[in-house]
Each structure stands twice: as C-alpha cells, then as structure tokens.
Scaffold this active site. Structure first.
Site, PDB file in Angstrom:
ATOM      1  N   ASP A 110      26.311  64.408  32.627  1.00 23.97           N
ATOM      2  CA  ASP A 110      26.469  65.410  31.565  1.00 23.97           C
ATOM      3  C   ASP A 110      26.919  64.803  30.237  1.00 23.97           C
ATOM      4  O   ASP A 110      27.080  65.526  29.240  1.00 23.97           O
ATOM      5  CB  ASP A 110      27.435  66.510  32.010  1.00 23.97           C
ATOM      6  CG  ASP A 110      26.835  67.349  33.118  1.00 23.97           C
ATOM      7  OD1 ASP A 110      25.627  67.623  33.043  1.00 23.97           O
ATOM      8  OD2 ASP A 110      27.565  67.712  34.059  1.00 23.97           O
ATOM      9  N   ASP A 171      19.014  69.567  36.216  1.00 23.44           N
ATOM     10  CA  ASP A 171      19.751  69.725  34.957  1.00 23.44           C
ATOM     11  C   ASP A 171      19.686  68.455  34.101  1.00 23.44           C
ATOM     12  O   ASP A 171      19.791  68.503  32.879  1.00 23.44           O
ATOM     13  CB  ASP A 171      21.240  70.029  35.214  1.00 23.44           C
ATOM     14  CG  ASP A 171      21.494  70.922  36.413  1.00 23.44           C
ATOM     15  OD1 ASP A 171      20.676  70.911  37.340  1.00 23.44           O
ATOM     16  OD2 ASP A 171      22.523  71.604  36.442  1.00 23.44           O
ATOM     17  N   GLY A 229      15.419  67.073  49.449  1.00 27.07           N
ATOM     18  CA  GLY A 229      15.931  67.954  48.403  1.00 27.07           C
ATOM     19  C   GLY A 229      16.874  68.979  48.993  1.00 27.07           C
ATOM     20  O   GLY A 229      16.739  69.358  50.166  1.00 27.07           O
ATOM     21  N   THR A 231      20.141  72.158  47.650  1.00 27.86           N
ATOM     22  CA  THR A 231      20.698  72.876  46.504  1.00 27.86           C
ATOM     23  C   THR A 231      22.188  72.627  46.400  1.00 27.86           C
ATOM     24  O   THR A 231      22.832  72.219  47.367  1.00 27.86           O
ATOM     25  CB  THR A 231      20.409  74.381  46.576  1.00 27.86           C
ATOM     26  OG1 THR A 231      20.567  74.936  45.260  1.00 27.86           O
ATOM     27  CG2 THR A 231      21.317  75.115  47.562  1.00 27.86           C
ATOM     28  N   ARG A 243      18.741  78.956  37.051  1.00 25.01           N
ATOM     29  CA  ARG A 243      19.085  78.092  35.917  1.00 25.01           C
ATOM     30  C   ARG A 243      18.420  76.719  36.057  1.00 25.01           C
ATOM     31  O   ARG A 243      18.013  76.122  35.068  1.00 25.01           O
ATOM     32  CB  ARG A 243      20.594  77.965  35.755  1.00 25.01           C
ATOM     33  CG  ARG A 243      20.954  77.400  34.397  1.00 25.01           C
ATOM     34  CD  ARG A 243      22.352  77.710  33.949  1.00 25.01           C
ATOM     35  NE  ARG A 243      23.399  77.139  34.742  1.00 25.01           N
ATOM     36  CZ  ARG A 243      24.202  77.809  35.546  1.00 25.01           C
ATOM     37  NH1 ARG A 243      24.077  79.112  35.694  1.00 25.01           N
ATOM     38  NH2 ARG A 243      25.158  77.202  36.227  1.00 25.01           N
ATOM     39  N   TRP A 247      16.294  74.922  33.301  1.00 23.07           N
ATOM     40  CA  TRP A 247      16.541  73.544  32.824  1.00 23.07           C
ATOM     41  C   TRP A 247      15.231  72.753  32.850  1.00 23.07           C
ATOM     42  O   TRP A 247      14.939  71.955  31.956  1.00 23.07           O
ATOM     43  CB  TRP A 247      17.577  72.812  33.678  1.00 23.07           C
ATOM     44  CG  TRP A 247      19.025  73.227  33.609  1.00 23.07           C
ATOM     45  CD1 TRP A 247      19.866  73.373  34.684  1.00 23.07           C
ATOM     46  CD2 TRP A 247      19.835  73.505  32.441  1.00 23.07           C
ATOM     47  NE1 TRP A 247      21.128  73.733  34.257  1.00 23.07           N
ATOM     48  CE2 TRP A 247      21.137  73.820  32.893  1.00 23.07           C
ATOM     49  CE3 TRP A 247      19.574  73.526  31.081  1.00 23.07           C
ATOM     50  CZ2 TRP A 247      22.181  74.145  32.030  1.00 23.07           C
ATOM     51  CZ3 TRP A 247      20.609  73.858  30.202  1.00 23.07           C
ATOM     52  CH2 TRP A 247      21.894  74.158  30.678  1.00 23.07           C
TER      53      TRP A 247
HETATM   54  N1  GLY Z   1      24.539  71.798  34.629  1.00 18.59           N
HETATM   55  C1  GLY Z   1      25.404  72.572  35.429  1.00 18.59           C
HETATM   56  C2  GLY Z   1      25.028  73.985  35.497  1.00 18.59           C
HETATM   57  O1  GLY Z   1      23.984  74.391  35.002  1.00 18.59           O
HETATM   58  O2  GLY Z   1      25.809  74.738  36.062  1.00 18.59           O
END
Ligand code: GLY
Length: 394
Positions: A110, A171, A229, A231, A243, A247
């Site tokens: 991040d 993300d 893969g 989650t 989300r 992303w």
């Molecule tokens: N990148 C972390 C989230 O979307 O919660």
C-alpha cells in the site's frame, strides 16, 4: 440521456435526468464543505480507515489509508485553486517523509496508495523536490517486495512470513503507478519492469475466465509456480469481492496509461461488464457481487465510487466508434449521481465523512455500513474527473 464528456473531461449536460454540470458542481460543493470542516481537525492526525457511527476518529499516519485524506486535499486544490487546501496538503508531507524514513508500518504494498496521493501528487502539482525524494524512497521499499521468480509484488507483511509469502492481491494494481512513476523520473527501468511483470501475472491468475476476480492469489516464490487463489475480504474464495473487482476495473487501466498495452483496456472492459451485470436497482453494489437485489447484505458504496473512476478513465481510451464508449460514459454518470442522491452524509449533520453505507472488511467485522476514507476519496476523484480535465496523480 444526452450527457457528454468532452475531451476536457467536462460534462456538457442537457438531459432528462438532471445530470448537468450544475448537479455535479453541487455534489462537489458538498464534499468541499466536509473537507473544510475537517481541515483544522485532521492536520496532525488522519481520519481512521473507517468511521464509527459515521464519524472518523483521528489517528496517526500509520494506516494504509492516510493518503486518501491528503489526496482529497490535493483534489480540492486542483479543483478550486484555493491555497488553504494546498497548504494543508503540503503541511502533511513531513509526516509521510518521517514515515518512510523511519519505516513506520511500511511492510505493505500500500506504499503505492500512500505515496501516489501524497508525495507524487505534490511533486506533480508543485514540483517540490522533497516530495519527489520521499516518493522515490517509497518506490524503493515497494520494489523490494518484488519476487523475481514469481514475478509479483507481495501484498502484505514481512517477506518471509509463511502465511503471506508470494501472495498478490488485486488491490495492488492501484499501487503500481508509483513504480512506473519512479522509472519515469529516475530513468531506472527496473521499477517499471517489476510493475509490468506483476500486472501480467495479475491478469493471468487473478482474473477468472468468467471475468470475475480472485481477491488474492499465492505464487511459489522459489519456483515461480502458481499455487491457488482465495479471498481475504470477500464472501467466499470463489465469489467476487465487489471492491476487488472495482480495483481491477481501474487498476489494469493505470498500467495501460504507462505501458500502452491495449490488452489491459480489454481486461478492464471485461471486469466492468461483469460488474455492471451485478448492479442492484439503485445502482450501488453489495459488498460481494455474489449478492444482488433482495438480500439483507450491506452495500459497499466505496466499490461503486472506485468503479465510476475506472469507467470514466476507460471511456477515454475507447475509439469513438466503440458503442461501449457512450454506454460506459452514461452509466458512470448515472452511478455517480446515484451515489450523490442517496449515499452521501448530507442527511447526517454529525458525520465527518462523505459517503455512507460502505463496507471495509465484512468477514472480520470491520467498518460495516460505515463511511470509509477511500470511498470518500474516489467519490471526489470521480466528481473532479467530471468537472475538469484532471491529470491523475496515479
Ligand atoms: N486495499 C484494501 C481494501 O480495499 O480494503
């Protein structure tokens, strides 16, 4: 609907839905009001990732989300030209500098979110050399998370942590611009090479044949072999976390901006088309796309805000003759208006957030049906995109 986005990014409206420029100006005006109220409060502190009872507590610069606040200050300056927003954003640079120098909570991909919206934004808008140096330090730490055999950047934690080793997450696509930017300003190609290899692996392993996405995927860092893969924040390993999909819609395009690889536009389209098949009646998705109209599950307004930004970017890269260009434009504006009509805190005078009804991490019970800071940021970014010819900080 006859709303039109010109090359300038300006909405020239004349339609039956009231989606004219004036509508989006009022919506942006509300965000500016919230920012204005928060200016003296969040100066040495930052809003927490998610609100509590629709109110953000203040915390230090320790989360992955701090820069969404600083980024909103830059957007406010970009939109209005008012010095008070610039001053507030510039003031916070010292905190990002300290954070990277002292490596405070920096074991994360991040760093891209954190430094693109703070130091890179500042460098792009003001040419500040300290901002540039700070962002380059962050790019170095991000690049150090790259595993050459696996061709991926590890998302979370210590690089030797067996639970996280070799794990990429969707993300991360939003974090890659920091690396491309670092190559551009230094002339050192390795940053961009890592990003390009990562995006290719993400396209191969995170996107499923039915155009849904895994949230996370493990690679063997010794052999480079794909593992499996699963989650982290979605409903199930084989469901599609809303989300994450958003992303991907936006994130693949950001790599296209730097590489010119057209296949990434196609990928963004595929993810977008799937996302659009999962819209409930009011246009704002549930937190996992496995849920549709009629469920008691919560919405994630932040996923919709990110998706709108992705779609507004996507339309820019489709040829005039592509019928999807107009379709995505119209839908993006409708979704943005849907957020503005029913999902802002305009009816919650005690709130210090912008966008309500978002979900941070449902499986872990975090920030459920609350405001979150990235939802606020992307809602504002979408409005700024509509109102001016905005140059991404990404
Ligand atoms: N990148 C972390 C989230 O979307 O919660």
């Amino acid at each position: 609907m006859t709303t039109e986005i010109k090359d300038s990014g300006t909405v020239e409206a004349a339609d039956g839905h009231g989606l004219g420029r004036a509508y989006f100006e009022r919506a942006a005006g509300f965000v500016l009001e919230v920012i204005e109220r928060n200016l003296p409060v969040f100066r040495d502190t930052y809003p927490a990732p998610a609100s509590e009872g629709n109110v953000y507590p203040g915390i230090g610069n320790i989360e992955w989300t701090s820069s969404f606040w600083t980024g909103m200050l830059w957007l406010a300056y970009d939109l209005t030209g008012e010095a008070k927003y610039r001053e507030a954003a510039e003031y916070q640079l010292a905190s990002y500098k300290q954070r990277i120098e002292e490596q405070i909570e920096t074991e994360t991909h991040d760093l891209g979110f954190l430094y693109s919206l703070s130091a890179v934004a500042e460098y792009r808008l003001t040419g500040n050399e300290t901002a540039k140096g700070t962002a380059l330090q962050a790019a170095d730490l991000l690049a150090a998370r790259y595993f050459p055999k696996a061709g991926i950047i590890q998302a979370w934690g210590d690089l030797s942590d067996p639970e996280q080793c070799g794990r990429m997450i969707i993300d991360c696509l939003m974090n890659l611009p920091l690396l491309y930017w670092a190559s551009e300003v230094t002339g050192e190609t390795r940053y961009a090479e890592y990003a390009k290899t990562h995006v290719a692996q993400a396209a191969k392993y995170l996107v499923r044949p039915d155009d849904t996405s895994y949230h996370t995927y493990y690679m063997d860092v010794e052999t480079g072999a794909p593992k499996y893969g699963n989650t982290h924040q979605g409903y199930a390993d084989d469901s599609c976390w809303a989300r994450g999909q958003a992303w991907g819609m936006y994130g693949f395009l950001l790599s296209y901006l730097y590489t010119g690889d057209k296949s990434l536009v196609g990928l963004s389209k595929r993810l977008t088309d799937y996302f659009l098949t999962r819209l409930p009646e009011d246009g704002v998705v549930y937190w996992d796309l496995v849920f549709t109209e009629g469920t008691e599950q919560e919405k994630d307004s932040s996923a919709s805000a990110i998706a709108v930004c992705g779609m507004l970017e996507l339309t820019k890269h489709l040829p005039l003759g592509d019928p999807d260009k107009r379709r995505y434009e119209d839908l993006a504006l409708e979704l943005l208006a849907a957020l503005g009509r029913r999902y802002t805190t305009a009816d919650l005078p005690g709130s210090n957030g912008v966008l309500k009804h978002a979900v941070y991490n449902k499986p872990r019970g975090m920030g459920i049906d609350e405001c979150n800071l990235w939802g606020d940021y992307y809602y504002f970014e979408a409005l700024v995109r509509v109102l001016k010819n905005w140059k991404p900080y990404w």
